[in-house]
Motif scaffolding. Structure first.
Motif: not given
Ligand code: ADP
Ligand code: MG
Lengths: 268, 258
Positions: A61, A97, A175-176
């Protein structure tokens, strides 16, 4: 100094879109300094799908926030299209995320998607049209009037993707993005992202802790590890444009690559 | 648990019963002769309310009071919201003004009245200024609080998509602070009415407060109480309307909390 593993030969003819050199990042200062990233290099070519894979807490991140201009690296440079950038840039869009919190609950999904366009000064009719087009592209045609909180997690994630697409950036940073949805939704979203990349030719850089996901999606997998984190391996997947949740994952090269990454990560 | 399952009808019946019981106690207290005889009984007040209802002087006074209260309140709401959003969203401003805000909110504006009357005279303008100064603080304090609580993911989104400051102010900061702003605006609506009536009592500017004083001087306690009662009803109606409006405006907030 750790040199990145050079594995770019097959992609040598494509043009370099994003170039990261010597990126170093830490939180805190003095004796409390916590080094997260050390001397990290990264090349992203136009139209490429790159996965960055690494264990939880390694600094994925942090890396993505540096790339998106939300954090200022302590050292190193980021270039997009040959120009050094410092801060958020119109060529970069981000899917966070924490996607459900990144959508504004007081706006409908259509307004959420159109909002960055308003910031760009686009007129209202065009904004609405572009928003609807991009909602349709992520499979949410006709749902623009709903509020994000009326939607499932998977649908909210589609809205966040539509917003990033509508912004018309050259690179999509993710992000994820699929970490908090159920397995079936996750497969659907992975295939959606692959479809969008083929349809719109958008360049994607996605970070994940999931090795299978990284391999399934990417043209190139960048493995980051150690503390502070740096690039420890780069794998060109070579599965071609078409992916299939069953067949691609059954490909012997998939197994080999997974073993190589696992092995590399377990060394630390 | 129990309250949430109560039907609206039962709730209404309970509320009416509470008022009736209160009136009953009042009647009993008067009847027992335990209080000075100038205090009017329930029936006298009811009659006075009926009389006020058809009196032009009463409606004129109520209009003046409401006009002053609403004007002062509206000014305070606009100034308080804009200033609150600016202060709450800029860290160093927030830190440097927090003492001022805390001082202002606890400052008794009514005590400043002699000065304000000297400066502006005993008129509607003066009344509006005092109301606005009193209403400013609840709105300001709530708005600052609301603007401080920005969701990190929302701030990141605004930064990444390079939303310009004014657009951010209008479409992000304002709506996200709105639940807090609404509370401040609602609180200050009742403050506005109380202060307006209070100012009229003290300064003898025309309005309900002045009427109440005049009635007291004429020993018309029943009328004075009728006017008080009406003022209370107006305050209650304003709060109810605002609550309604707030529920509609903040539909997304209610959903989020579920
Ligand atoms: N804002 C911050 N301040 C201080 N330390 C942080 C901050 N954000 C993350 N960290 C630390 O940096 C490390 C990497 O975090 P992060 O980039 O979120 O990792 P990942 O996304 O790979 O799980 C963690 O040890 C975390 O505790
Ligand atoms: Mg992370």
């Amino acid at each position: 100094m750790t040199a990145p593993v050079q594995a770019d030969s097959q992609l040598a003819q494509s043009t370099l879109l994003m170039k990261v050199r010597g990126m170093t990042m830490s939180y805190g200062s003095g004796t409390a300094e916590n080094k997260i990233l050390e001397n990290l290099d990264l090349d992203v070519n136009t139209g490429e799908f790159i996965s960055i894979v690494g264990p939880s807490g390694v600094g994925k991140t942090t890396l993505l926030r540096c790339l998106s201009g939300l954090l200022h690296p302590k050292a190193g440079t980021i270039e997009v299209g040959g120009a050094i950038i410092d801060g958020p840039h119109p060529d970069l869009a981000v899917v966070f995320q924490d996607y459900s919190r990144s959508l504004m609950p007081w706006m409908t999904t259509r307004e959420n998607v159109a909002f960055p366009l308003q910031g760009k000064g686009m007129n209202k009719a065009d904004r609405i049209r572009v928003a609807e087009e991009n909602l349709a592209a992520v499979g949410l045609a006709g749902q623009g009037g709903k509020y994000p909180w009326e939607m499932s997690g998977g649908m909210q994630q589609r809205v966040a993707i539509a917003r990033a697409l509508a912004y018309n950036a050259k690179v999509l940073l993710m992000d994820e993005p699929f970490a908090s949805v159920d397995a079936q939704t996750r497969f659907d979203l992975e295939d959606l992202v692959i479809k969008l990349k083929q349809e719109f030719g958008v360049t994607i850089l996605l970070v994940t802790h999931d090795i299978d996901e990284a391999l399934y999606l990417a043209d190139k997998v960048v493995v980051i590890a150690e503390k502070p984190a740096t690039v420890v391996d780069v794998i060109v997947t070579g599965f071609g444009e078409e992916r299939d949740q069953v067949d691609t994952k059954a490909d012997p090269r998939f197994g080999e690559a997974r073993a190589r990454i696992l092995h590399r990560l377990r060394k630390n | 648990m129990k309250e949430t399952t109560t039907s609206p009808r039962l709730l209404l019946a309970q509320r009416v019963a509470a008022i009736l019981i209160l009136l009953g106690i009042w009647w009993l207290v008067i009847a027992s002769g335990a209080v000075p005889s100038m205090l009017p009984g329930v029936s006298q007040i009811l009659a006075a309310i009926g009389k006020a209802f058809v009196s032009a002087a009463f409606w004129g006074a109520l209009g003046k009071t409401l006009l002053a209260a609403l004007s002062g309140w509206a000014i305070a709401a606009v100034v308080g919201v804009v200033a609150g959003l600016v202060i709450g969203s800029i860290n160093f401003l927030d830190r440097s003004t927090s003492i001022l805000v805390d001082f202002g909110r606890s400052f008794p504006v009514l005590a400043l009245m002699p000065v304000v009357i000297m400066l502006l005279g005993s008129n509607a303008r003066m009344e509006i200024v005092v109301v606005a100064l009193s209403c400013l603080w609840p709105v300001l304090v709530q708005t600052v609080y609301g603007a401080r609580r920005q969701e990190a993911a929302v701030s990141d989104t605004v930064a990444v998509f390079r939303i310009p400051p004014l657009l951010r102010f209008r479409r992000v900061l304002l709506p996200s602070a709105l639940p807090f702003i609404a509370t401040g605006v609602r609180i200050s609506a009742s403050v506005a009415l109380l202060i307006a009536v209070g100012v009229e009592v003290i300064s003898q500017a025309p309005g309900i407060g002045r009427q109440i004083t005049l009635m007291q001087q004429e020993q018309r306690w029943d009328m004075a109480f009728a006017y008080l009662f009406f003022t209370g009803m107006v305050g209650w109606a304003m709060a109810a309307v605002l609550q309604r409006f707030e529920n509609r405006l903040l539909i997304w907030k209610r959903q989020e909390n579920d």
